[in-house]
Structure formats: structure tokens, C-alpha cells
Design a protein around this motif. Structure first.
Motif, PDB file in Angstrom:
ATOM      1  N   ALA A 115       0.834  -1.218   0.000  1.00  0.00           N
ATOM      2  CA  ALA A 115       0.000   0.000   0.000  1.00  0.00           C
ATOM      3  C   ALA A 115       0.861   1.258   0.000  1.00  0.00           C
ATOM      4  O   ALA A 115       1.965   1.269   0.540  1.00  0.00           O
ATOM      5  N   VAL A 116       0.326   2.318  -0.611  1.00  0.00           N
ATOM      6  CA  VAL A 116       1.006   3.616  -0.581  1.00  0.00           C
ATOM      7  C   VAL A 116       0.663   4.311   0.733  1.00  0.00           C
ATOM      8  O   VAL A 116      -0.494   4.324   1.174  1.00  0.00           O
ATOM      9  N   ILE A 117       1.690   4.864   1.361  1.00  0.00           N
ATOM     10  CA  ILE A 117       1.516   5.567   2.638  1.00  0.00           C
ATOM     11  C   ILE A 117       1.774   7.047   2.361  1.00  0.00           C
ATOM     12  O   ILE A 117       2.916   7.459   2.150  1.00  0.00           O
ATOM     13  N   ALA A 118       0.689   7.840   2.306  1.00  0.00           N
ATOM     14  CA  ALA A 118       0.839   9.243   1.914  1.00  0.00           C
ATOM     15  C   ALA A 118       0.618  10.172   3.094  1.00  0.00           C
ATOM     16  O   ALA A 118      -0.226   9.907   3.951  1.00  0.00           O
ATOM     17  N   THR A 119       1.408  11.254   3.109  1.00  0.00           N
ATOM     18  CA  THR A 119       1.195  12.279   4.126  1.00  0.00           C
ATOM     19  C   THR A 119       0.885  13.606   3.439  1.00  0.00           C
ATOM     20  O   THR A 119       1.527  13.951   2.438  1.00  0.00           O
ATOM     21  N   ASN A 120      -0.092  14.315   3.977  1.00  0.00           N
ATOM     22  CA  ASN A 120      -0.492  15.611   3.416  1.00  0.00           C
ATOM     23  C   ASN A 120       0.223  16.758   4.136  1.00  0.00           C
ATOM     24  O   ASN A 120      -0.240  17.899   4.090  1.00  0.00           O
ATOM     25  N   THR A 121       1.332  16.453   4.782  1.00  0.00           N
ATOM     26  CA  THR A 121       2.014  17.521   5.526  1.00  0.00           C
ATOM     27  C   THR A 121       2.358  18.713   4.625  1.00  0.00           C
ATOM     28  O   THR A 121       2.709  18.536   3.458  1.00  0.00           O
ATOM     29  N   SER A 122       2.266  19.918   5.193  1.00  0.00           N
ATOM     30  CA  SER A 122       2.623  21.124   4.436  1.00  0.00           C
ATOM     31  C   SER A 122       4.112  21.401   4.553  1.00  0.00           C
ATOM     32  O   SER A 122       4.740  21.860   3.617  1.00  0.00           O
ATOM     33  N   ALA A 123       4.681  21.160   5.742  1.00  0.00           N
ATOM     34  CA  ALA A 123       6.058  21.614   5.957  1.00  0.00           C
ATOM     35  C   ALA A 123       6.963  20.604   6.663  1.00  0.00           C
ATOM     36  O   ALA A 123       8.171  20.813   6.710  1.00  0.00           O
ATOM     37  N   LEU A 124       6.391  19.526   7.204  1.00  0.00           N
ATOM     38  CA  LEU A 124       7.257  18.559   7.890  1.00  0.00           C
ATOM     39  C   LEU A 124       8.013  17.726   6.853  1.00  0.00           C
ATOM     40  O   LEU A 124       7.636  17.677   5.680  1.00  0.00           O
ATOM     41  N   SER A 125       9.081  17.057   7.310  1.00  0.00           N
ATOM     42  CA  SER A 125       9.918  16.287   6.388  1.00  0.00           C
ATOM     43  C   SER A 125       9.303  14.911   6.106  1.00  0.00           C
ATOM     44  O   SER A 125       9.078  14.117   7.020  1.00  0.00           O
ATOM     45  N   VAL A 126       9.048  14.647   4.818  1.00  0.00           N
ATOM     46  CA  VAL A 126       8.529  13.336   4.397  1.00  0.00           C
ATOM     47  C   VAL A 126       9.569  12.268   4.755  1.00  0.00           C
ATOM     48  O   VAL A 126       9.229  11.173   5.217  1.00  0.00           O
ATOM     49  N   THR A 127      10.833  12.604   4.572  1.00  0.00           N
ATOM     50  CA  THR A 127      11.919  11.665   4.882  1.00  0.00           C
ATOM     51  C   THR A 127      11.890  11.269   6.358  1.00  0.00           C
ATOM     52  O   THR A 127      12.030  10.094   6.705  1.00  0.00           O
ATOM     53  N   GLU A 128      11.665  12.261   7.210  1.00  0.00           N
ATOM     54  CA  GLU A 128      11.652  11.994   8.657  1.00  0.00           C
ATOM     55  C   GLU A 128      10.415  11.181   9.048  1.00  0.00           C
ATOM     56  O   GLU A 128      10.495  10.264   9.861  1.00  0.00           O
ATOM     57  N   ILE A 129       9.282  11.520   8.437  1.00  0.00           N
ATOM     58  CA  ILE A 129       8.050  10.756   8.715  1.00  0.00           C
ATOM     59  C   ILE A 129       8.273   9.303   8.257  1.00  0.00           C
ATOM     60  O   ILE A 129       7.953   8.347   8.972  1.00  0.00           O
ATOM     61  N   ALA A 130       8.876   9.147   7.065  1.00  0.00           N
ATOM     62  CA  ALA A 130       9.094   7.812   6.490  1.00  0.00           C
ATOM     63  C   ALA A 130      10.046   6.978   7.338  1.00  0.00           C
ATOM     64  O   ALA A 130       9.907   5.760   7.423  1.00  0.00           O
ATOM     65  N   ALA A 131      11.019   7.647   7.962  1.00  0.00           N
ATOM     66  CA  ALA A 131      12.021   6.915   8.751  1.00  0.00           C
ATOM     67  C   ALA A 131      11.394   6.184   9.927  1.00  0.00           C
ATOM     68  O   ALA A 131      12.008   5.280  10.498  1.00  0.00           O
ATOM     69  N   SER A 132      10.154   6.542  10.268  1.00  0.00           N
ATOM     70  CA  SER A 132       9.515   5.908  11.428  1.00  0.00           C
ATOM     71  C   SER A 132       8.782   4.615  11.057  1.00  0.00           C
ATOM     72  O   SER A 132       8.288   3.924  11.924  1.00  0.00           O
ATOM     73  N   VAL A 133       8.693   4.298   9.750  1.00  0.00           N
ATOM     74  CA  VAL A 133       7.994   3.059   9.386  1.00  0.00           C
ATOM     75  C   VAL A 133       8.974   2.040   8.805  1.00  0.00           C
ATOM     76  O   VAL A 133      10.071   2.398   8.380  1.00  0.00           O
ATOM     77  N   GLN A 134       8.518   0.785   8.728  1.00  0.00           N
ATOM     78  CA  GLN A 134       9.414  -0.289   8.271  1.00  0.00           C
ATOM     79  C   GLN A 134       9.704  -0.238   6.782  1.00  0.00           C
ATOM     80  O   GLN A 134      10.723  -0.746   6.333  1.00  0.00           O
ATOM     81  N   SER A 135       8.777   0.354   6.008  1.00  0.00           N
ATOM     82  CA  SER A 135       8.994   0.398   4.555  1.00  0.00           C
ATOM     83  C   SER A 135       8.941   1.855   4.088  1.00  0.00           C
ATOM     84  O   SER A 135       7.949   2.279   3.493  1.00  0.00           O
ATOM     85  N   PRO A 136      10.022   2.608   4.341  1.00  0.00           N
ATOM     86  CA  PRO A 136      10.031   4.034   3.991  1.00  0.00           C
ATOM     87  C   PRO A 136       9.906   4.294   2.493  1.00  0.00           C
ATOM     88  O   PRO A 136       9.502   5.379   2.093  1.00  0.00           O
ATOM     89  N   GLU A 137      10.211   3.263   1.675  1.00  0.00           N
ATOM     90  CA  GLU A 137      10.112   3.461   0.219  1.00  0.00           C
ATOM     91  C   GLU A 137       8.666   3.644  -0.234  1.00  0.00           C
ATOM     92  O   GLU A 137       8.399   4.121  -1.325  1.00  0.00           O
ATOM     93  N   ARG A 138       7.722   3.249   0.617  1.00  0.00           N
ATOM     94  CA  ARG A 138       6.304   3.379   0.248  1.00  0.00           C
ATOM     95  C   ARG A 138       5.686   4.690   0.758  1.00  0.00           C
ATOM     96  O   ARG A 138       4.506   4.939   0.561  1.00  0.00           O
ATOM     97  N   VAL A 139       6.496   5.522   1.393  1.00  0.00           N
ATOM     98  CA  VAL A 139       5.974   6.786   1.945  1.00  0.00           C
ATOM     99  C   VAL A 139       6.225   7.929   0.965  1.00  0.00           C
ATOM    100  O   VAL A 139       7.312   8.056   0.397  1.00  0.00           O
ATOM    101  N   ILE A 140       5.205   8.758   0.772  1.00  0.00           N
ATOM    102  CA  ILE A 140       5.285   9.885  -0.163  1.00  0.00           C
ATOM    103  C   ILE A 140       4.450  11.041   0.388  1.00  0.00           C
ATOM    104  O   ILE A 140       3.492  10.814   1.137  1.00  0.00           O
ATOM    105  N   GLY A 141       4.822  12.251   0.055  1.00  0.00           N
ATOM    106  CA  GLY A 141       3.966  13.393   0.391  1.00  0.00           C
ATOM    107  C   GLY A 141       2.906  13.527  -0.687  1.00  0.00           C
ATOM    108  O   GLY A 141       3.209  13.434  -1.881  1.00  0.00           O
ATOM    109  N   MET A 142       1.640  13.703  -0.280  1.00  0.00           N
ATOM    110  CA  MET A 142       0.547  13.938  -1.225  1.00  0.00           C
ATOM    111  C   MET A 142      -0.082  15.233  -0.758  1.00  0.00           C
ATOM    112  O   MET A 142      -0.935  15.241   0.128  1.00  0.00           O
TER     113      MET A 142
END
Ligand code: NAD
Length: 301
Positions: A115-142
Motif C-alpha cells: 500500500a502507498v503511505i501518503a502524508t499531506n504535511t505542508s512543511a514537515l519532512s517526508v523523509t523523517e516521517i518515512a524513517a519511522s515506518v518499516q517500509s520508507p520506500e512506500r511513503v510519499i507526500g501527497m
């Protein structure tokens, strides 16, 4: 790649979550909307129904389509239940890293494989959010725009680990809900906030220097470039307090060219935030209507 049977979970039923859930439900996807506040959740459902009913009244939407969209929408206060087997998660909870990480920690283990894990953050780091999950390659900002049912753009924000498959699937999700996506490497202000902040700041510098009146600066952009609003009108709508904090952030990350114009700092100190305080560059009456010819002039700074 995207199947109409795919399930979507939108976490956070505030301003943005309401619009995002509406977009997926009205595009034919079973959409679970989740919020920790049950009152907010109820209100969001009512608001989505109101948007759909409004579409029917305006003749833009068939009654059956509105009813189908309402049936596609499910609200649920229990994240672990709502996220079970979902193919797309859009996290749009409050702009707080710890809160966002906690949401992902609960939801990601129960999503569908890949599954795609998307975050609608305006200013936080997608990289930092992704680092908290087991599959950071599936995390993207939307990154959606308000109001979501009217604004076509989605900025897809690539963190350091976001992979090609996630980008391709995310673009397909955007296509499936009738949005136009652009790709942006994670950077302060992405494309839109960065350009808008620069334009608003420059308009304020011109006003401060007495280059032209507020009305004429706005007219220049509306008539000369076909912008729907001038940069000063837009700043009054967004709020100069918000504008100032964005500029300060961009100044600290991207450098001198984003130094906030002193006139913005002065206006914020005076409480002239814009429409919300009844006075910004222009004045507004109690109904929020602009009072004619009240633009700030260089000679009354
Ligand atoms: N407002 C905008 O114009 C805009 C535009 C693009 C992106 N964003 C981003 O979208 C996100 C949401 O913004 P918003 O304006 O909709 O905020 P909002 O305050 O209207 O909504 C946030 C919602 O998240 C809920 N929430 C908080 N913690 C939760 C949790 N643990 N589980 C479930 N729900 C939780 C809150 O109850 C609230 O309803 C933020 O990251 C913001 O930066 C906002």
C-alpha cells in the motif's frame, strides 16, 4: 494499477481530510475517514454530504452519483479497524511530527501489502516521517490544496527513500480522482508555498517603497498575468501572520531572498492579519466584504 475495489483510508477529518475523503468517495472508492474526535468526524460527514448535495442542486452531479458517493464514505473512530487491508493511506492529521508518526505506527501494519503511505504535511519532512515506518520506500507526500473539491493540483513530494513504484502508483491515484500531480523533491515550501511567499513578499516590498498603490499591484497581477487574485488580496485571505511564519521558515532554510518585508512584520505587530481581523492591506466589514478603496498606500504607512 488502481482498481475500483481498492480501499482508501483518510486519517484526520479536519478541513483537508474532509475534502480528500470527498474526492476519493466521489471517484468510486470505498473510503474510510478516521478522526480521534467523534464530533469532528460527524461534522466532516455532514460537510461531505453538503458538498455532494450542493453539486446536485447546481446540476453538476446526478442524484445517483451523489448517493453512491455517500455510500462509499464510511466514518470510523478506530484507526486499526478502518485501515485494515487499505491500499492507500492518506494521513492528514494535525501538523505535528509525533502525532503523524503515532498514526503511521498504528495503521501501517494492517494496510494491504504494498500500500502507498501518503502524508499531506505542508512543511514537515517526508523523509523523517518515512524513517519511522518499516517500509520508507512506500511513503510519499501527497500535498492537496484547499478547497480540495475545487483545486486540481496535488504536489507529490519525494522523500529520500520514496521508490519509483510508489511514485507511479501515487500518480495513478491522483489521476483516478481527477487531480493533476506534479513531482517535487522534498524541499522547504515545495513549489507552491515557496513561489507564493516570494510573490507576496515582493508585492509588500513594492508597497513599502511606494512603487504603486495596493489596488494597482493587485490589478497588475490579475490583468497582466491572469492571476485570479492579486498577491495582496491573497495575503489578506491567507493571513499575514501565517505568511510571516512561512517567510521566516523559508528565510532560515533558503536564505536572504526570503527575508520578510518589514511592512509585513509591522502589520502583524498591529494585528492587521487580513480578513480574519477585519484589517490587513485592505479593510473588511463585519461580513468579510472588502470596504471600497481602503488599500494601504505608500504615503500612509
Ligand atoms: N489547511 C490547509 O490549507 C492545508 C493545505 C495542505 C496541507 N495541509 C496539512 O494537512 C494536515 C491537516 O490540516 P487541516 O488544516 O485539515 O487541520 P485540522 O486541524 O483542520 O484537522 C486535523 C484533524 O486531525 C485530527 N487528529 C489529530 N490527531 C489525530 C489522531 N491521532 N488520530 C486521528 N485524528 C487526529 C484532529 O482531531 C483534526 O480533526 C496538516 O498536516 C496540514 O499541514 C493543510
Amino acid at each position: 494499477m488502481i482498481d475500483k475495489k481498492h480501499k482508501v483510508v483518510v486519517v484526520g477529518a479536519g478541513l483537508m481530510g474532509t475534502g480528500i475523503a470527498h474526492a476519493f468517495a466521489s471517484s468510486g472508492f470505498t473510503t474510510y475517514l478516521v478522526d480521534s474526535n467523534t464530533e469532528t468526524l460527524k461534522k466532516a460527514e455532514e460537510n461531505i454530504h453538503a458538498i455532494l448535495d450542493g453539486g446536485v442542486k447546481l446540476g453538476k452531479l446526478a442524484v445517483e452519483a451523489a448517493e453512491t458517493a455517500k455510500a462509499n464514505l464510511r466514518t470510523d473512530a478506530v484507526l486499526a479497524h478502518a485501515a485494515q487491508g487499505a491500499h492507500l493511506l492518506v494521513e492528514t492529521v494535525s501538523e505535528n511530527l509525533a502525532v503523524k508518526k503515532a498514526v503511521l505506527a498504528e495503521a501501517v501494519p494492517v494496510l494491504a501489502t504494498g500500500a502507498v503511505i501518503a502524508t499531506n504535511t505542508s512543511a514537515l519532512s517526508v523523509t523523517e516521517i518515512a524513517a519511522s515506518v518499516q517500509s520508507p520506500e512506500r511513503v510519499i507526500g501527497m500535498h492537496f490544496f484547499n478547497p480540495v473539491h475545487k483545486m486540481k493540483l496535488v504536489e507529490l513530494v519525494l522523500g529520500i527513500a520514496t521508490d519509483e513504484a510508489t511514485v507511479a502508483t501515487s500518480r495513478a491515484w491522483c489521476d483516478a480522482i481527477g487531480k493533476t500531480s506534479i513531482l517535487v523533491n522534498e524541499s522547504p515550501g515545495l513549489t507552491t508555498s515557496r513561489m507564493s511567499a516570494m510573490l507576496g513578499n515582493e508585492a509588500m516590498w513594492m508597497l513599502q517603497e511606494g512603487t504603486a498603490s495596493a489596488e494597482d499591484i493587485d490589478t497588475a497581477l490579475r490583468m497582466g498575468f491572469n492571476h485570479p487574485m492579486g498577491p495582496l488580496e491573497l495575503g489578506d485571505m491567507t493571513g499575514w501572520d501565517t505568511r510571516l511564519s512561512v517567510l521566516r521558515y523559508l528565510h532560515s532554510t533558503l536564505g536572504e531572498k526570503f527575508r520578510p518585508c518589514p511592512l509585513i512584520i509591522k502589520m502583524v505587530a498591529a494585528g492587521r492579519y487580513g480578513r480574519k481581523t477585519g484589517h490587513g492591506v485592505y479593510k473588511y466589514d463585519e461580513k468579510g466584504q472588502r470596504v471600497a478603496n481602503s488599500g494601504l498606500k505608500a504615503n500612509n504607512l
